[in-house]
Design an enzyme around this catalytic site. Structure first.
Site, PDB file in Angstrom:
ATOM      1  N   HIS A   1     -10.567 -42.751   8.289  1.00 36.48           N
ATOM      2  CA  HIS A   1     -10.526 -43.888   9.209  1.00 36.48           C
ATOM      3  C   HIS A   1      -9.410 -43.784  10.240  1.00 36.48           C
ATOM      4  CE1 HIS A   1     -11.063 -48.336  10.048  1.00 36.48           C
ATOM      5  NE2 HIS A   1     -12.299 -47.896   9.944  1.00 36.48           N
TER       6      HIS A   1
ATOM      7  N   LYS B   1      -7.321 -42.882  13.635  1.00 38.64           N
ATOM      8  CA  LYS B   1      -7.671 -42.926  15.061  1.00 38.64           C
ATOM      9  C   LYS B   1      -6.421 -42.494  15.836  1.00 38.64           C
ATOM     10  CE  LYS B   1     -10.370 -47.013  13.912  1.00 38.64           C
ATOM     11  NZ  LYS B   1      -9.814 -47.107  12.547  1.00 38.64           N
TER      12      LYS B   1
ATOM     13  N   ASP C   1      -0.484 -31.544  22.994  1.00 39.27           N
ATOM     14  CA  ASP C   1       0.533 -30.484  23.058  1.00 39.27           C
ATOM     15  C   ASP C   1       1.566 -30.606  21.941  1.00 39.27           C
ATOM     16  OD1 ASP C   1      -0.707 -29.406  25.275  1.00 39.27           O
ATOM     17  OD2 ASP C   1       0.596 -30.433  26.710  1.00 39.27           O
TER      18      ASP C   1
END
Length: 231
Positions: free
Chosen positions: A166, A168, A173
Site C-alpha cells: 500500500h 505510495k 535520483d
C-alpha cells in the site's frame, strides 16, 4: 655636487614607488578577499537551496495542459481544450518526476494515470534507470499502466505477500522523496483530496531508500518462481 644632490631624490622616489606598490597589492588583496567571500556566500546559498527542498502539494489538481512538460520539443503549440500556461498540482508533481537524471524508484499501490505513465516512459527513453514496485492485485486492473511500462522494458516487480503493498512514494535520483496519500490514478489526481510531500532532507530520504531496496530484494522473482512477475 649635482649627482650627490640627486641621489636622495631617487631614493625618495623609489621608496614612494614601493609604498604605492604595497598599497596596490593590499588593495587587490582586499578586493580578492571580498570577491571570494561573495562567491562562497553565493555557492552556500545555491547549495542550501538545493539541499532544503521541502514542498507540499495538495490535490485534486486544477485542470491544465501538461504537454509542454511531457513533450518539450513539440514543434507546434498544443491546441487542446485544457487551460495553457497554468501551474497545477499535477504539473508540479510532473516537474519533480521529470527532473530525474539517473534513477527513479517508484513504489505505488495503484498506477493508472496516463500522464504520469508518459512521464516515466519519457525518462526511460532518456536512459534513466527505473524500478517499479506495485501491488499484485492492482497491476492487472482495468486501466493499469503497469502493462505499458513492462512492454517498454521497464523493470517491474509486484509483491508476493498476502497483504497489500500500500506504499505510495517515489525516489528521484536517490535524493528527492515524493510521498503522501496520492495513488498514481486519474481519480486521485483529479477527484480526491490528497497530499504529497516533496523533500530532500537526508534523514527522511534515507529510510525510504532502505525500504524500497528491502522490498525490491524480497520480491525478487528468482526467489519466487511460481509468481507471475517481470524483470
Amino acid at each position: 655636487m649635482t649627482t650627490l644632490k640627486a641621489f636622495p631624490s631617487r631614493v625618495v622616489a623609489t621608496e614612494t614607488q614601493k609604498i604605492m606598490w604595497t598599497v596596490k597589492v593590499i588593495g587587490f588583496s582586499v578586493l580578492a578577499a571580498s570577491v571570494s567571500v561573495e562567491l562562497l556566500n553565493w555557492l552556500r546559498r545555491r547549495y542550501k537551496a538545493r539541499k532544503t527542498l521541502n514542498e507540499v502539494i495538495f490535490f485534486p489538481s486544477e485542470l491544465g495542459c501538461v504537454e509542454h512538460l511531457l513533450r518539450p520539443s513539440l514543434p507546434y503549440p498544443c491546441y487542446c481544450a485544457l487551460p495553457h500556461g497554468v501551474e497545477t498540482s499535477l504539473s508540479r508533481l510532473l516537474r519533480h518526476i521529470l527532473s530525474a537524471s539517473s534513477s527513479l524508484d517508484l513504489c505505488v499501490f495503484s498506477f493508472s494515470n496516463m500522464d504520469l505513465c508518459r512521464a516515466v516512459l519519457a525518462l526511460h527513453q532518456k536512459g534513466v534507470i527505473i524500478r517499479v514496485l506495485s501491488d499484485k492485485q492492482y497491476i492487472a486492473i482495468s486501466g493499469s499502466q503497469i502493462g505499458p511500462l513492462r512492454q517498454a522494458g521497464i523493470c517491474v516487480r509486484s509483491d508476493v505477500g498476502s497483504v497489500y503493498m500500500h506504499h505510495k512514494f517515489a525516489l528521484v535520483d536517490g535524493s528527492i522523496l515524493i510521498t503522501g496519500s496520492l495513488n498514481w490514478t486519474l481519480t486521485a489526481v483529479q477527484g480526491n483530496m490528497e497530499n504529497l510531500i516533496v523533500t530532500m532532507e537526508p534523514e527522511l530520504v534515507r529510510p525510504y531508500i532502505q525500504e524500497f531496496n528491502r522490498l525490491w530484494e524480497i520480491n525478487d522473482p528468482l526467489k519466487h518462481p511460481n509468481s507471475v512477475q517481470a524483470f
